[in-house]
Scaffold this motif. Structure first.
Motif, PDB file in Angstrom:
ATOM      1  N   HIS A 133      39.711  41.635  11.067  1.00 22.38           N
ATOM      2  CA  HIS A 133      40.527  41.731  10.005  1.00 22.38           C
ATOM      3  C   HIS A 133      41.817  40.863  10.513  1.00 22.38           C
ATOM      4  O   HIS A 133      42.324  39.947   9.664  1.00 22.38           O
ATOM      5  N   GLN A 134      42.148  40.705  11.680  1.00 22.16           N
ATOM      6  CA  GLN A 134      43.260  39.846  12.252  1.00 22.16           C
ATOM      7  C   GLN A 134      42.866  38.166  12.265  1.00 22.16           C
ATOM      8  O   GLN A 134      43.665  37.456  12.095  1.00 22.16           O
ATOM      9  N   LEU A 135      41.524  38.154  12.391  1.00 22.11           N
ATOM     10  CA  LEU A 135      41.033  36.668  12.615  1.00 22.11           C
ATOM     11  C   LEU A 135      40.391  36.074  11.268  1.00 22.11           C
ATOM     12  O   LEU A 135      40.756  34.885  11.004  1.00 22.11           O
ATOM     13  N   LEU A 136      40.159  36.694  10.254  1.00 24.30           N
ATOM     14  CA  LEU A 136      39.613  36.294   9.054  1.00 24.30           C
ATOM     15  C   LEU A 136      40.554  36.662   7.673  1.00 24.30           C
ATOM     16  O   LEU A 136      40.973  37.708   7.640  1.00 24.30           O
ATOM     17  N   GLY A 137      40.583  35.601   6.862  1.00 24.58           N
ATOM     18  CA  GLY A 137      41.501  36.163   5.645  1.00 24.58           C
ATOM     19  C   GLY A 137      40.393  36.738   4.734  1.00 24.58           C
ATOM     20  O   GLY A 137      39.290  36.960   4.916  1.00 24.58           O
ATOM     21  N   ASP A 138      40.968  37.026   3.390  1.00 22.61           N
ATOM     22  CA  ASP A 138      40.498  37.884   2.499  1.00 22.61           C
ATOM     23  C   ASP A 138      39.346  37.097   1.633  1.00 22.61           C
ATOM     24  O   ASP A 138      38.736  37.607   0.968  1.00 22.61           O
ATOM     25  N   HIS A 139      39.201  35.699   2.024  1.00 24.74           N
ATOM     26  CA  HIS A 139      38.305  35.139   1.157  1.00 24.74           C
ATOM     27  C   HIS A 139      36.917  35.388   1.944  1.00 24.74           C
ATOM     28  O   HIS A 139      35.885  34.781   1.682  1.00 24.74           O
ATOM     29  N   VAL A 140      36.779  35.970   3.217  1.00 23.83           N
ATOM     30  CA  VAL A 140      35.643  36.188   3.871  1.00 23.83           C
ATOM     31  C   VAL A 140      35.285  37.813   3.364  1.00 23.83           C
ATOM     32  O   VAL A 140      36.070  38.566   3.894  1.00 23.83           O
ATOM     33  N   TRP A 141      34.111  37.736   2.975  1.00 25.27           N
ATOM     34  CA  TRP A 141      33.543  39.303   2.615  1.00 25.27           C
ATOM     35  C   TRP A 141      32.389  39.526   3.714  1.00 25.27           C
ATOM     36  O   TRP A 141      31.855  38.770   4.020  1.00 25.27           O
ATOM     37  N   ALA A 142      32.806  40.811   4.447  1.00 27.49           N
ATOM     38  CA  ALA A 142      31.984  41.198   5.490  1.00 27.49           C
ATOM     39  C   ALA A 142      31.196  42.552   5.110  1.00 27.49           C
ATOM     40  O   ALA A 142      31.768  43.429   4.977  1.00 27.49           O
ATOM     41  N   PHE A 143      30.094  42.475   5.182  1.00 29.30           N
ATOM     42  CA  PHE A 143      28.900  43.741   4.753  1.00 29.30           C
ATOM     43  C   PHE A 143      28.414  44.094   6.245  1.00 29.30           C
ATOM     44  O   PHE A 143      27.583  43.272   6.860  1.00 29.30           O
ATOM     45  N   SER A 144      28.908  45.258   6.487  1.00 29.29           N
ATOM     46  CA  SER A 144      28.265  45.734   7.785  1.00 29.29           C
ATOM     47  C   SER A 144      27.196  46.926   7.940  1.00 29.29           C
ATOM     48  O   SER A 144      27.262  47.397   6.826  1.00 29.29           O
ATOM     49  N   ASN A 145      26.205  46.813   8.878  1.00 25.19           N
ATOM     50  CA  ASN A 145      25.011  47.802   8.699  1.00 25.19           C
ATOM     51  C   ASN A 145      24.344  47.826   7.499  1.00 25.19           C
ATOM     52  O   ASN A 145      24.316  49.056   6.867  1.00 25.19           O
TER      53      ASN A 145
END
Length: 395
Positions: A23-35
């Motif tokens: 969250h600290q390293l990436l802006g909200d233009h990056v969507w991260a889908f986990s597991n």
């Protein structure tokens, strides 16, 4: 970063500390889908640790996360085991990623491409494979890899996600198309969409126009044009540019135009000593002029502070814009992109131009910088030339 966690109760959950760091390293233009759980027809069900989608670059990055009991001594290409520092060998994670990659690519082609990337060829679904392990360090011997990349820190993972580019970006049209894409991806990979994430992706509600708001917007446009004209006149002159407040003075003396209904009728002639004035309309204009001058002073201070007179680079323009965007004094008015560009242009010397620093449309560039910095910024509904922090945002 916008996080889409797995909604499968049986799936592993991401480490909260790692999620917080992303969250600290990436802006909200990056969507991260986990597991993610990927069920592609004709292939075994794949379990994917992280799938990143960069909405600005239009790229998908698959990342397998591994933890080992010892430091990784030797990273080898697919077909060979990896060697740990205690001389033991472990299965090659790149081979596992290769199997996951086939499933993710097929799922995207069958479930996403036609509806959300209709102009893209099926072969344009190019997912980039990678492996992250905290046991990989500078001391790790790395064989030249044919496919994918390996990382030993979250900072390196974030840098890859931000910089990865493809020849055919896969991007939604914007507005409601983006929220539809997010919901489709979450459903495809068995992930949930929180209310907060949905609110950040959804387009802002339209703002009803009013004559007073439009008059103020026109006033700001005229002020920006005065600034741009002053910058063009001052180019090549040895003396410093005239104070910006002088360039704004003509806009204060604007005459109020008669209502549309009066067009075609002879204008009423008032005595020369006492011209007729529509005081109801003149008051907002005078107030707008004073506000414009005050806001311009704040905007100019940020530009002067961050953009040097010589050797200015994109990072200086970016710093000036982000500082202005988060200025409490400019929160109500927003940042007028044309005015900001004119002020920056006054500080560029020689062959340096604003177009060479902002790399394209200044308005789009400003929005991209805000997004990359994690600031929810939008164009003003009444005046698209103004960029402001979205209401309700904590920025």
């Amino acid at each position: 970063m916008l996080h889409f966690p797995s909604k499968n109760s049986a799936a592993h959950t991401a480490d909260p500390r790692e999620v917080n760091r992303l969250h600290q390293l990436l802006g909200d233009h990056v969507w991260a889908f986990s597991n993610c759980r990927v069920d592609a027809p004709g292939l075994p069900i794949a379990e994917v640790d992280w799938l990143f989608y960069n909405a600005i670059k239009g790229t998908f990055i698959l990342s397998e996360w591994k933890g080992f009991p010892a430091a990784v001594a030797w990273v080898k290409d697919a077909g060979e085991a990896w060697t740990l520092g205690n001389r033991s060998v472990v299965p090659n994670p790149l081979e596992q990623v290769g199997k996951q990659l086939d499933a993710v690519r097929r799922a995207l082609r069958l479930g996403i491409c036609d509806n959300h990337f209709p102009s893209a060829d099926q072969h344009s679904i190019n997912v980039y494979p990678s492996v992250y392990s905290p046991q990989i360090s500078e001391a790790t011997r790395r064989e030249r890899l044919r496919y994918g990349v390996v990382h030993g820190s979250l900072e390196d993972v974030a840098l890859m996600v931000e910089r990865r580019a493809v020849t055919v970006p896969l991007m939604a049209a914007g507005g409601t198309a983006q929220i539809a894409l997010a919901e489709a991806l979450a459903e495809l990979f068995r992930c949930s969409v929180s209310h907060t994430v949905r609110k950040k992706i959804a387009p802002p509600a339209p703002v009803a126009l009013s004559p007073q708001v439009r008059i103020a917007a026109i006033h700001r446009e005229l002020s920006a044009l005065h600034l741009e004209l002053a910058a063009l006149i001052d180019q090549g002159l040895p003396s410093a540019a005239a104070p910006v407040t002088q360039a704004l003075e003509p806009s204060v003396r604007l005459t109020v135009v008669a209502p549309v209904a009066a067009i075609g009728k002879p204008p009423a002639v008032a005595p020369a000593a006492a011209p007729a004035v529509n005081r109801t309309a003149a008051l907002p204009l005078a107030q707008s002029a004073k506000m414009t001058q005050s806001n311009n002073g704040h905007l100019q201070r940020h530009v002067t502070q961050h953009v040097p007179l010589s050797s200015a680079g994109p990072e200086h323009v970016r710093a000036a814009f982000l500082a202005a965007l988060q200025d409490g004094q400019l929160r109500t008015s927003g940042v007028h992109v044309g005015q900001f560009g004119a002020l920056v242009g006054q500080r560029l010397k020689g062959d340096r131009t604003l177009a060479s620093l902002s790399l394209g449309s200044l308005g789009k560039w400003c929005l991209a910088q805000a997004t990359a910095a994690g600031i929810a910024a939008v164009k003003d509904g009444a005046d698209p030339s103004v960029v402001r922090v979205r209401k309700g945002s904590g920025a």
